[in-house]
Design an enzyme around this catalytic site. Structure first.
Site, PDB file in Angstrom:
ATOM      1  N   GLU A 368       0.803  -1.218   0.000  1.00 18.13           N
ATOM      2  CA  GLU A 368       0.000   0.000   0.000  1.00 18.13           C
ATOM      3  C   GLU A 368       0.843   1.279   0.000  1.00 18.13           C
ATOM      4  OE1 GLU A 368      -4.099  -1.724   2.032  1.00 18.13           O
ATOM      5  OE2 GLU A 368      -2.856  -0.319   3.177  1.00 18.13           O
ATOM      6  N   GLU A 439      -6.264  -8.008  -1.147  1.00 24.25           N
ATOM      7  CA  GLU A 439      -6.964  -7.844   0.140  1.00 24.25           C
ATOM      8  C   GLU A 439      -8.403  -7.449  -0.149  1.00 24.25           C
ATOM      9  OE1 GLU A 439      -5.222  -5.278   3.095  1.00 24.25           O
ATOM     10  OE2 GLU A 439      -3.181  -5.920   2.654  1.00 24.25           O
TER      11      GLU A 439
END
Length: 795
Positions: A368, A439
């Site tokens: 991320e 995710e």
């Protein structure tokens, strides 16, 4: 060409001596003898995370093994968090920065006695990835993986890479320190039988290339993960490890394993365990891989760092694909040292693990993290230099990120419970890019085992919607859910108690209801799990309008009976009342192999005693549901004409209709009702669960009934302690009784107190070996639940 990499690692050789027992540990406050793996034991919740941040010293004195002339001695560490300075006899051997990759130092001119000293700093040093910003996970402390002394020849093999094609061609590239004289190379098949393979050798200067071919090799795949072994003899030493023949490729239209398109369903894994952190030996690591496979996963992501070799070895052995990634969490430093370590982590990850046929993708971005072309051009180059066959990815959480890797891996938290499960691929990345969701869900709907029924069911439905959308998409290769198990975190994340309850299992890997959704998609065993506990008081206005069942059967027959005992507890002669046969919700989940069954209007069959036509009974049930769920007669206004016609034909008033509904929908008011769920597959009974108002009992179980005390270090067994009512998979969700433990035999409690409290009807104890054989017995006592026991065979 398929690639299979040989895990020879930096430690392989004839003389590999574990040195994990009886280290002296001193952190300035505590001085004691410990065994490796070791780390700080934390409370299960509401702990002080700063207890992990400290300097400490591990020291050990041992006799130096006898070395033949020209042999060299190394000390090797599989994992130390997060910086280590290693000394021998007062001389510094080296310093290593990083919590997740192994390292080694040479002990030059060793004396007969070796005084090893390891100075460990476990602070979150901003010069070391993943540290520098906020992180939603803890990096635990200590020497948490095994330590070895290794005796090698003057020149030795450092690494071997094997390209093994499905057509049987094998090419091994042997990288050595110094010049090695390869005496022989041999292969063995998955059954250990010798394979006729003659290798031709060519020295290119930077490596030795060995080429051969075998006829019709068995492919490594998910159903039959065939592992071959390669053995290299050289200079009085032996290098040996496993590999597999397989081809893995992400394309614009999905993922292909050995040429066959495969939808990927998986979960993200943290390597921490309750109370013990990272300090967990072989058996629990391997068991995690088997648990993921048992849930129906075909891939796991090692979030957010390189994980235990034991775990990866087990993925190879059982056929579980792996996406492995470097350490990181959203933060990217401008420090040159930090950035160099990121590139170093890519090198360390691939050099250590390139042998594993289970690994199909390297994640070489900071999880991320923002776009940083300069850094990721370096990580991409490093990955391709070591592995020109495997593809690369890099997890991001925003669309249209710069793609310097092969696969657009991204975290999709788009689903809020009311909208589509996944974003459209066209709104994420350019057409033609391979896509993998790394995710989903997790923190969007944090779920504890003791949450109310509707919350637990909500987690099931959210995962179901994402999987359904992924399976329906021709472009998305797969979806890896956040996450496998609940985990420890920093105090500014999670639920305020130092835990994130994002898993489909709890921290001890015991399944929540959402885990059964994954398991129910399998076809190799019958699955029947009743999510709804069938307690009307758990629902708003005590109105239980439906029941959720997870199964891979064709349908489920539901029956009930009233336990109408008198004041003395004497039971009447009772018979089961059939409420109907209910089917998977294929309208809501058309792409799922086995959608959840949502058994609505359980009492509709009772209404048929009044409303003789099935369509009239369905209409009456729907109208009653509308009123009961809103407590407002105005909910019926859109159906006014249909109500008028129904009441007219059956000569009823509106009040009489609602009174009929009240009686029909009341289950177990006099005494709690019993429920029977029968799964039917191909016209036959595939499974039965019965829920009855019986006294709960204490039950102990384990996945490991036999364990060895003769490994590289101690090993650990997990024993689950549960408050169960017969017929249900899940323990009692609101049971928090105290438990007292008593252990006898050749094992010790590990990171576990002898006094525990059940949490949602569950607790767990870790038992470690102590170097002795025999039978260990664990007994658990509860004032209200009675006693349970279990025995472990230590060999």
């Amino acid at each position: 060409m398929a690639v299979a990499f040989l895990h020879l690692g930096p430690y392989n050789g004839l003389m590999k001596r574990p040195i994990n027992n009886q280290w002296h540990y001193d952190d300035g406050k505590t001085s004691q003898m410990v065994d490796i793996p070791h780390g700080t034991v934390l409370e299960q919740g509401y702990f002080d995370e700063k207890r992990l941040w400290h300097d400490c010293v591990y020291s050990k004195t041992l006799d130096c093994p006898a070395l033949d002339h020209g042999r060299r001695l190394f000390i090797a560490f599989d994992g130390v968090s997060s910086m280590a300075r290693v000394l021998c006899n007062g001389v510094e051997l080296g310093v290593h920065k990083g919590a997740y990759d192994g390292f080694e130092f040479e002990i030059k001119d060793p004396s007969p006695t070796l005084e090893i000293r390891v100075e460990v700093s476990s602070y979150e040093d901003p010069s070391i990835p993943p540290f520098g910003g906020q992180m939603d996970y803890l990096s635990f402390d200590g020497i948490y993986r095994p330590v070895f002394l290794i005796d090698r020849p003057e020149s030795y093999i450092q690494a071997v890479r094997i390209d093994a094609s499905l057509d049987g061609s094998v090419r091994a590239r042997i990288k050595a320190c110094g010049r090695v004289d390869v005496k022989a190379i041999s292969l063995a098949d998955p059954e250990g039988r010798p394979v006729d393979a003659a290798f031709s050798l060519k020295d290119s200067g930077s490596y030795i290339e060995a080429v051969s071919s075998i006829p019709s090799p068995k492919a490594w795949n998910l159903a039959s993960p065939a592992l071959y072994s390669l053995r290299i003899s050289y200079d009085g030493d032996i290098y040996e490890s496993a590999f597999g023949f397989r081809d893995a490729r992400f394309k614009a239209d999905g993922f292909y394993l050995n040429g066959e398109r495969l939808k990927l369903i998986g979960l993200d894994r943290h390597q921490c365990y309750p109370r013990s952190g990272y300090a967990m030996p072989q058996t629990p690591q391997r068991l995690d891989a088997r648990r993921l496979k048992d849930l129906g996963c075909n891939i796991v992501r090692t979030s957010h760092y390189m994980q235990s070799p034991y775990f990866l070895d087990e993925c190879d052995r059982i056929g579980l694909l792996v996406l492995e990634e470097i350490p990181g969490w959203q933060y990217t430093s401008k420090s040159q040292e930090w950035r160099d370590l990121v590139v170093g982590n890519v090198n360390a990850m691939i050099e250590r693990d390139f042998n594993h046929p289970s690994i199909v993708l390297w994640n070489i971005r900071i999880n991320e993290g923002k776009d940083d072309d300069q850094l990721y051009e370096r990580t991409s180059s490093a990955a391709k230099a070591l592995d020109c066959v495997r593809q690369t990815g890099g997890t991001r959480n925003f669309p249209f990120s710069h793609l310097l890797e092969d696969v657009y891996t991204y975290n999709d938290f788009h689903h809020d419970g009311t909208n589509k499960g996944l974003m459209k691929p066209s709104s994420v990345t350019r057409q033609g890019n391979p896509i993998l969701v790394t995710e989903h869900n997790g923190h969007m709907f944090s779920t504890k085992t003791y949450d109310d029924a509707l919350h637990r069911e909500g987690q099931v439905l959210r995962h179901a919607r994402v999987l359904n959308d992924m399976l329906a998409s021709p472009r998305v290769s797969g979806a890896i859910g956040w996450c496998f198990a609940d985990y420890n975190t920093h105090s500014n994340f999670g639920s305020g108690d130092g835990n994130c309850y994002h898993g489909v299992t709890d921290a001890f890997r015991n399944p929540k209801d959402a885990a059964w959704l994954y398991k129910s998609q399998k076809d190799d065993e019958s699955v029947l799990h009743v999510v709804t506990r069938m307690d009307c008081g758990d629902w708003a206005k005590t109105y239980m309008s439906s029941a959720m069942i997870l199964t891979n059967a064709d349908c489920v027959k539901i029956s009930t009976r009233e336990n109408s005992g008198n004041a003395k507890g004497e039971q009447d002669d009772e018979t089961w009342e059939d409420l109907g046969i209910f089917y998977p919700d294929r309208e809501s989940f058309p792409a799922l192999p086995h959608p959840p069954i949502i058994a609505r209007s359980l009492y509709e069959s009772r209404l048929r005693k009044v409303f003789t036509k099935p369509k009239d009974a369905r209409l009456a049930a729907m109208l009653i549901d509308k009123v009961k769920s809103t407590s407002s007669i105005t909910a019926l206004l859109p159906y006014a004409l249909r109500i008028t016609d129904l009441l007219r034909r059956y000569h009823l008033t509106q009040d009489e209709l609602m009174e009929i509904g009240k009686k029909a929908s009341a289950f177990g008011w006099k005494r709690k009702a019993s429920w029977r769920f029968e799964a039917i597959k191909d016209g036959k009974t595939a499974g039965i669960q019965v829920i009855e108002n019986t006294r709960p009992r204490l039950s102990l179980r384990t996945d490991t009934t036999t364990i060895s005390s003769a490994g590289d270090t101690f090993d650990v067994v997990q024993v689950d302690i549960e408050a169960l009512v017969d017929g249900m998979h899940n323990p009692l969700p609101y049971c928090f009784e105290p438990i007292e433990l008593e252990l006898t035999g050749p094992m010790e409690l590990y990171a576990t107190s002898s006094l525990l409290s059940l949490q949602a009807g569950r607790a767990a104890a870790y038992l470690r070996t102590a170097g002795k054989a025999g039978t260990a017995t664990l007994k658990a006592f509860s004032p209200s639940l009675g006693e349970g026991s279990i025995s472990i065979n230590v060999i």
